[in-house]
Motif scaffolding. Structure first.
Motif, PDB file in Angstrom:
ATOM      1  N   SER A   1      27.703  -3.377  12.385  1.00  0.00           N
ATOM      2  CA  SER A   1      26.685  -4.114  13.151  1.00  0.00           C
ATOM      3  C   SER A   1      25.638  -4.762  12.243  1.00  0.00           C
ATOM      4  N   GLY A   2      25.353  -4.152  11.084  1.00  0.00           N
ATOM      5  CA  GLY A   2      24.340  -4.751  10.201  1.00  0.00           C
ATOM      6  C   GLY A   2      24.912  -5.709   9.176  1.00  0.00           C
ATOM      7  N   PHE A   3      26.218  -5.976   9.233  1.00  0.00           N
ATOM      8  CA  PHE A   3      26.827  -6.838   8.215  1.00  0.00           C
ATOM      9  C   PHE A   3      26.479  -8.300   8.480  1.00  0.00           C
ATOM     10  N   SER A   4      26.180  -9.001   7.387  1.00  0.00           N
ATOM     11  CA  SER A   4      25.798 -10.406   7.532  1.00  0.00           C
ATOM     12  C   SER A   4      27.057 -11.285   7.608  1.00  0.00           C
ATOM     13  N   GLY A   5      26.844 -12.566   7.776  1.00  0.00           N
ATOM     14  CA  GLY A   5      27.939 -13.533   7.696  1.00  0.00           C
ATOM     15  C   GLY A   5      28.771 -13.593   8.955  1.00  0.00           C
ATOM     16  N   TYR A   6      30.005 -14.023   8.791  1.00  0.00           N
ATOM     17  CA  TYR A   6      30.879 -14.345   9.923  1.00  0.00           C
ATOM     18  C   TYR A   6      31.628 -13.121  10.475  1.00  0.00           C
ATOM     19  N   MET A   7      31.418 -11.961   9.817  1.00  0.00           N
ATOM     20  CA  MET A   7      32.160 -10.740  10.178  1.00  0.00           C
ATOM     21  C   MET A   7      32.069 -10.435  11.681  1.00  0.00           C
ATOM     22  N   GLN A   8      30.854 -10.587  12.243  1.00  0.00           N
ATOM     23  CA  GLN A   8      30.666 -10.208  13.658  1.00  0.00           C
ATOM     24  C   GLN A   8      31.559 -11.038  14.590  1.00  0.00           C
ATOM     25  N   GLN A   9      31.699 -12.325  14.241  1.00  0.00           N
ATOM     26  CA  GLN A   9      32.519 -13.192  15.103  1.00  0.00           C
ATOM     27  C   GLN A   9      33.985 -12.755  15.089  1.00  0.00           C
ATOM     28  N   VAL A  10      34.443 -12.299  13.924  1.00  0.00           N
ATOM     29  CA  VAL A  10      35.831 -11.836  13.834  1.00  0.00           C
ATOM     30  C   VAL A  10      35.988 -10.524  14.601  1.00  0.00           C
ATOM     31  N   VAL A  11      35.049  -9.600  14.367  1.00  0.00           N
ATOM     32  CA  VAL A  11      35.129  -8.287  15.025  1.00  0.00           C
ATOM     33  C   VAL A  11      35.118  -8.450  16.551  1.00  0.00           C
ATOM     34  N   ALA A  12      34.341  -9.423  17.029  1.00  0.00           N
ATOM     35  CA  ALA A  12      34.230  -9.632  18.480  1.00  0.00           C
ATOM     36  C   ALA A  12      35.585  -9.983  19.100  1.00  0.00           C
ATOM     37  N   ARG A  13      36.518 -10.480  18.300  1.00  0.00           N
ATOM     38  CA  ARG A  13      37.816 -10.911  18.844  1.00  0.00           C
ATOM     39  C   ARG A  13      38.933  -9.901  18.656  1.00  0.00           C
TER      40      ARG A  13
ATOM     41  N   GLY B   1      27.838   2.874   1.751  1.00  0.00           N
ATOM     42  CA  GLY B   1      28.527   4.051   1.230  1.00  0.00           C
ATOM     43  C   GLY B   1      29.444   4.699   2.239  1.00  0.00           C
ATOM     44  N   ASN B   2      29.916   5.929   1.876  1.00  0.00           N
ATOM     45  CA  ASN B   2      30.780   6.692   2.766  1.00  0.00           C
ATOM     46  C   ASN B   2      32.084   5.956   3.084  1.00  0.00           C
ATOM     47  N   GLY B   3      32.547   5.176   2.123  1.00  0.00           N
ATOM     48  CA  GLY B   3      33.841   4.502   2.282  1.00  0.00           C
ATOM     49  C   GLY B   3      33.828   3.302   3.201  1.00  0.00           C
ATOM     50  N   VAL B   4      32.656   2.922   3.717  1.00  0.00           N
ATOM     51  CA  VAL B   4      32.627   1.808   4.678  1.00  0.00           C
ATOM     52  C   VAL B   4      32.784   0.475   3.943  1.00  0.00           C
ATOM     53  N   ARG B   5      33.886  -0.198   4.250  1.00  0.00           N
ATOM     54  CA  ARG B   5      34.183  -1.521   3.699  1.00  0.00           C
ATOM     55  C   ARG B   5      34.908  -2.302   4.781  1.00  0.00           C
ATOM     56  N   ALA B   6      34.812  -3.608   4.720  1.00  0.00           N
ATOM     57  CA  ALA B   6      35.543  -4.432   5.684  1.00  0.00           C
ATOM     58  C   ALA B   6      35.796  -5.797   5.068  1.00  0.00           C
ATOM     59  N   SER B   7      36.790  -6.481   5.600  1.00  0.00           N
ATOM     60  CA  SER B   7      37.115  -7.808   5.079  1.00  0.00           C
ATOM     61  C   SER B   7      37.890  -8.588   6.128  1.00  0.00           C
ATOM     62  N   PHE B   8      37.820  -9.888   6.029  1.00  0.00           N
ATOM     63  CA  PHE B   8      38.736 -10.726   6.812  1.00  0.00           C
ATOM     64  C   PHE B   8      39.176 -11.885   5.947  1.00  0.00           C
TER      65      PHE B   8
END
Ligand SMILES: Cc1cc2nc3c(=O)[nH]c(=O)nc-3n(C[C@H](O)[C@H](O)[C@H](O)COP(=O)(O)OP(=O)(O)OC[C@H]3O[C@@H](n4cnc5c(N)ncnc54)[C@H](O)[C@@H]3O)c2cc1C
Length: 381
Positions: free
Chosen positions: A242-254, A199-206
């Motif tokens: 930080s709690g998002f599953s999948g490949y998101m963390q690898q993208v964010v790290a870069r 919630g609170n508008g938190v969304r992300a995508s790659f």
């Protein structure tokens, strides 16, 4: 007949190409002193790709963009809430949605112009006479034409000075976007997910947008004046995802924080008056929307095609503007309205509200989803 186009964004550039193909001449003026490579991506809907197909640009763009098989909305644990099969879009509507780097799209449109854009030309005033229209620019120069197409974006000066509006609406969300240079694993290249947080508008995508470029975006509900340094913005993104599953963390790290682009997400409160005298509005200047349906640019592209078509089968610009408005108004208003509602839905907070929201989206009746896809991608052009 000659059109003056103010604004060399996606809407203005596509209009120039469409008008030329209908035998019009044009001059196109852009306020920015030069074109810079925009560091973000964009999803062109199958409806926008239908227009580019008709303008002869679809294959050219497809060769330079990414290739998506599936588009999802997921929750942060990876559960699917909604799904669009891009093969199905192609099969049903003739075209696929295309993820592409904005800089690539911009360069492609510029390459296909017959007349180059005149940059450093900020339109500040317009004067009409019985025989034509004159645009005046900040540098003291002028241009004359039969009509003026205002494609100068959500904050359109031409609209505000000569037609008027009902003001802007802040969606409550700030967005940070960037592109990351990296190779995605093959299965990540052909899918994308808009991932909804707690919630609170938190969304992300790659999404893969061609070559070794990955477009990333993140939103959160925040006061519109909230100030973050680049490093603070990246820290916020890392914390929220930080709690998002999948490949998101690898993208964010870069992500390179210096390359993050911040936008407070607004729309234009819908207006019904899109033309006055020899002036007509197009794209965000007429109907800026929040990006929740990924349709802002796609609607500007549809506008461009329809306006050029209307202008080509009559020598009377008032009736062409009237026909254009009647063909475009209801559709774009519905998109602005639906997108706004979606933005508000993603602003909900609290675990019960978020669980209810996700349930509603996941359980949307199949007939409703089908009608929505039909509405978005079968533009009836
Ligand atoms: C975070 C975000 C993500 C988005 N994602 C998508 C997506 O995935 N798919 C999609 O379809 N849409 C998306 N959009 C929407 C899309 O970017 C816009 O709808 C689209 O760019 C509108 O194009 P336009 O040409 O009408 O306006 P703009 O892109 O705003 O272009 C207007 C141009 O006019 C110029 N200008 C301004 N004033 C003057 C003046 N006085 N004289 C001369 N020139 C002037 C500006 O410099 C600018 O170049 C997104 C938007 C945001 C904010």
């Amino acid at each position: 007949m000659k059109a003056i186009i103010t604004g060399g964004g996606i809407g203005g550039l596509t209009t120039a190409i469409a008008l030329r193909q209908r035998g019009w001449t044009y001059e196109i003026f852009e306020a920015a002193p030069e074109y810079k490579a925009v560091g973000a991506g964009i999803l062109l809907g199958a409806n926008a790709m239908k227009v580019y197909e008709r303008l002869g640009l679809a294959r050219y763009l497809e060769a330079r963009g990414g290739y998506l098989k599936q588009l999802y909305i997921k929750d942060y644990k990876g559960n699917i809430l909604q799904q669009i099969d891009n093969n199905m879009l192609e099969h049903s509507y003739g075209n696929r949605s295309l993820p592409i780097h904005r800089a690539t799209l911009q360069a492609a449109l510029l390459e296909h112009l017959q007349q180059p854009v005149q940059t450093g030309k900020q339109c500040i005033a317009v004067t009409e006479s019985a025989n034509g229209i004159v645009a005046r620019f900040e540098d003291g120069s002028e241009a004359e034409g039969d009509i003026l197409i205002a494609a100068d974006g959500i904050r359109s000066v031409v609209r505000e000075n000569y037609i008027g509006s009902n003001g802007y609406r802040y969606s409550g969300q700030i967005c940070w976007r960037t592109t990351v240079t990296m190779e995605l694993p093959p299965e990540e290249q052909v899918t994308t997910a808009e991932v909804w947080g707690r919630g609170n508008g938190v969304r992300a995508s790659f999404m893969h947008v061609g070559g070794n470029q990955v477009y990333f975006w993140f939103t959160k509900k925040l006061p519109e004046a909230a100030v973050f340094s680049s490093d603070e913005a990246l820290a916020l993104i890392r914390r929220e995802l930080s709690g998002f599953s999948g490949y998101m963390q690898q993208v964010v790290a870069r992500i390179d924080p210096a390359l993050l682009i911040r936008s407070a997400l607004y729309d234009l409160s819908p207006i019904s008056n899109w033309h006055k005298g020899r002036i007509v509005l197009l794209g965000d200047a007429a109907h800026a929307t929040t990006p929740n349906l990924g349709q802002g640019a796609s609607q500007a592209i549809e506008d461009a095609y329809v306006l050029a078509e209307c202008l080509s089968h009559t020598s009377s610009y008032p009736s062409a503007f009237q026909e254009y408005t009647s063909r475009r108004l209801a559709r774009t208003h519905k998109i602005v309205h639906t997108s706004w509602q979606l933005a508000q839905l993603t602003n909900w907070k609290g675990s019960c509200a978020v669980a209810l929201r996700n349930f509603m989206v996941r359980r949307m009746p199949a007939g409703m989803t089908k009608r929505q896809l039909e509405f978005l991608y079968n533009a009836g052009l």
